[in-house]
Write a protein that holds these residues in place. Structure first.
Motif, mmCIF file in Angstrom:
data_model
loop_
_atom_site.group_PDB
_atom_site.id
_atom_site.type_symbol
_atom_site.label_atom_id
_atom_site.label_comp_id
_atom_site.label_asym_id
_atom_site.label_seq_id
_atom_site.Cartn_x
_atom_site.Cartn_y
_atom_site.Cartn_z
ATOM 1 N N ALA A 280 0.807 -1.211 0.001
ATOM 2 C CA ALA A 280 0.056 0.259 0.047
ATOM 3 C C ALA A 280 0.859 1.182 0.006
ATOM 4 N N ALA A 281 1.924 1.220 0.902
ATOM 5 C CA ALA A 281 2.838 2.460 0.751
ATOM 6 C C ALA A 281 3.497 2.665 -0.447
ATOM 7 N N GLN A 282 3.865 1.576 -1.038
ATOM 8 C CA GLN A 282 4.630 1.564 -2.318
ATOM 9 C C GLN A 282 3.911 2.185 -3.601
ATOM 10 N N LYS A 283 2.589 1.742 -3.310
ATOM 11 C CA LYS A 283 1.373 2.214 -4.497
ATOM 12 C C LYS A 283 1.529 3.661 -4.379
ATOM 13 N N VAL A 284 1.720 4.387 -3.289
ATOM 14 C CA VAL A 284 1.556 5.681 -3.050
ATOM 15 C C VAL A 284 2.851 6.547 -3.378
ATOM 16 N N GLY A 285 3.744 5.811 -3.441
ATOM 17 C CA GLY A 285 5.020 6.241 -3.861
ATOM 18 C C GLY A 285 6.093 6.389 -2.531
ATOM 19 N N VAL A 286 5.704 5.698 -1.593
ATOM 20 C CA VAL A 286 6.660 5.781 -0.217
ATOM 21 C C VAL A 286 7.831 4.736 -0.539
ATOM 22 N N SER A 287 9.011 5.113 -0.431
ATOM 23 C CA SER A 287 10.132 4.232 -0.646
ATOM 24 C C SER A 287 10.227 3.232 0.214
ATOM 25 N N LEU A 288 10.919 2.025 0.025
ATOM 26 C CA LEU A 288 11.373 1.288 1.073
ATOM 27 C C LEU A 288 11.958 1.585 2.093
ATOM 28 N N ALA A 289 13.155 2.523 1.967
ATOM 29 C CA ALA A 289 13.667 3.043 3.073
ATOM 30 C C ALA A 289 12.801 3.873 4.323
ATOM 31 N N GLN A 290 11.974 4.539 3.598
ATOM 32 C CA GLN A 290 10.705 5.368 4.410
ATOM 33 C C GLN A 290 9.911 4.102 5.190
ATOM 34 N N ILE A 291 9.579 3.320 4.447
ATOM 35 C CA ILE A 291 8.834 2.215 5.117
ATOM 36 C C ILE A 291 9.448 1.591 6.243
ATOM 37 N N LYS A 292 10.738 0.990 6.002
ATOM 38 C CA LYS A 292 11.778 0.716 6.862
ATOM 39 C C LYS A 292 11.655 1.598 8.196
ATOM 40 N N GLN A 293 11.861 2.674 7.995
ATOM 41 C CA GLN A 293 12.091 3.612 9.177
ATOM 42 C C GLN A 293 10.805 3.756 9.947
ATOM 43 N N ALA A 294 9.696 3.572 9.169
ATOM 44 C CA ALA A 294 8.564 3.634 9.854
ATOM 45 C C ALA A 294 8.221 2.435 10.724
ATOM 46 N N PHE A 295 8.673 1.169 10.257
ATOM 47 C CA PHE A 295 8.457 0.162 11.002
ATOM 48 C C PHE A 295 9.204 0.133 12.300
ATOM 49 N N ALA A 296 10.647 0.660 11.884
ATOM 50 C CA ALA A 296 11.545 0.537 13.259
ATOM 51 C C ALA A 296 11.123 1.718 14.183
ATOM 52 N N SER A 297 10.221 2.706 13.771
ATOM 53 C CA SER A 297 9.623 3.650 14.879
ATOM 54 C C SER A 297 8.554 2.677 15.897
ATOM 55 N N LEU A 298 8.026 1.620 15.298
ATOM 56 C CA LEU A 298 6.999 1.013 16.245
ATOM 57 C C LEU A 298 7.592 0.242 17.601
ATOM 58 N N PRO A 299 7.083 0.091 18.561
ATOM 59 C CA PRO A 299 7.589 -0.471 19.571
ATOM 60 C C PRO A 299 7.820 -2.201 19.200
ATOM 61 N N ASP A 300 9.000 -2.541 19.592
ATOM 62 C CA ASP A 300 9.494 -3.568 19.371
ATOM 63 C C ASP A 300 9.490 -4.130 17.856
ATOM 64 N N ASN A 301 9.697 -2.974 16.948
ATOM 65 C CA ASN A 301 9.653 -3.492 15.474
ATOM 66 C C ASN A 301 8.234 -4.119 15.066
ATOM 67 N N ARG A 302 7.185 -3.936 15.857
ATOM 68 C CA ARG A 302 5.973 -5.004 15.630
ATOM 69 C C ARG A 302 5.313 -4.649 14.290
ATOM 70 N N THR A 303 4.439 -5.661 14.063
ATOM 71 C CA THR A 303 3.743 -5.272 12.788
ATOM 72 C C THR A 303 2.717 -4.239 12.990
ATOM 73 N N PRO A 304 2.626 -3.361 12.216
ATOM 74 C CA PRO A 304 1.583 -2.020 12.315
ATOM 75 C C PRO A 304 0.255 -2.484 12.538
ATOM 76 N N THR A 305 -0.231 -1.901 13.574
ATOM 77 C CA THR A 305 -1.900 -2.164 13.700
ATOM 78 C C THR A 305 -2.622 -1.127 12.985
ATOM 79 N N SER A 306 -3.825 -1.095 12.676
ATOM 80 C CA SER A 306 -4.730 -0.161 12.132
ATOM 81 C C SER A 306 -4.408 1.215 12.641
ATOM 82 N N ASP A 307 -4.373 1.318 13.842
ATOM 83 C CA ASP A 307 -3.711 2.829 14.301
ATOM 84 C C ASP A 307 -2.490 3.013 14.076
ATOM 85 N N ASP A 308 -1.668 2.211 14.098
ATOM 86 C CA ASP A 308 -0.285 2.449 13.604
ATOM 87 C C ASP A 308 -0.215 2.767 12.218
ATOM 88 N N TRP A 309 -0.929 2.332 11.227
ATOM 89 C CA TRP A 309 -1.193 2.541 9.702
ATOM 90 C C TRP A 309 -1.555 3.980 9.647
#
Length: 145
Positions: A53-82
Motif C-alpha cells: 500500500a505504501a509503495q503504491k502511493v510512492g513511499v520508498s522502502l527506506a521510508q517504510i523501514k524507518q516507519a516500521f523501526a519506529s514501532l514498539p519492538d518493531n511490531r507489525t503495524p496495527t490499524s492505528d499505527d497505519w
C-alpha cells in the motif's frame, strides 16, 4: 501457525523473490525449519500489505523501514499505527500530487494537439534560458502551492 514462502507469496499477491528482497532489506522476517525452509508468522500478511500500500502511493522502502523501526519492538503495524504512518507521509504525498497535477496540466495539451509549434509551446525553453534555475524539468519542478 506458520506459512511457507509460497503461501505468503500467493496470499499477498507478490513474487517469492519480492519476499526474499523484503527480508534482505529488514522489512519482514522469517525463520528456517528443520528442512532449512523459510517460515513466516501470520503477521507477515499485514506487513506485506502495508509495504504494498505504501509503495503504491510512492513511499520508498527506506521510508517504510524507518516507519516500521519506529514501532514498539518493531511490531507489525496495527490499524492505528497505519493511520499514524499515513499522516506522517501525507505532506510528501501532497507534494507528489501537486507535481503530477502540474505535469498533467502542462503536457496534456502538448501531447494531444500535435501542433509542433515551438513558438506557442508552454514548455519550450528557447536558448536554454532555464538552465540558470537548475537541472531537469524546472518548469514542472516549480512548486505552485
Amino acid at each position: 501457525m506458520e506459512f511457507s514462502v509460497g503461501d505468503v507469496a500467493r496470499r499477498c499477491g507478490v513474487k517469492v523473490s519480492a519476499l526474499h528482497f523484503y527480508e534482505e532489506k529488514g522489512l519482514i522476517k522469517s525463520w528456517r525449519n528443520a528442512g532449512n525452509q523459510r517460515r513466516y508468522q501470520k503477521d507477515v500478511f499485514r506487513r506485506v500489505s502495508v509495504i504494498k500500500a505504501a509503495q503504491k502511493v510512492g513511499v520508498s522502502l527506506a521510508q517504510i523501514k524507518q516507519a516500521f523501526a519506529s514501532l514498539p519492538d518493531n511490531r507489525t503495524p496495527t490499524s492505528d499505527d497505519w493511520d499514524k504512518l499515513a499522516v506522517s507521509w501525507q505532506q510528501e504525498l501532497d507534494k507528489r500530487i501537486r507535481y503530477l497535477q502540474r505535469l498533467r496540466d502542462s503536457l496534456g495539451g502538448c501531447i494531444g494537439c500535435g501542433c509542433l509549434s515551438m513558438k506557442n509551446c508552454p514548455i519550450y525553453n528557447q536558448d536554454d534560458k532555464l538552465a540558470e534555475h537548475g537541472p531537469g524539468p524546472v518548469l514542472l519542478d516549480r512548486d505552485k502551492e
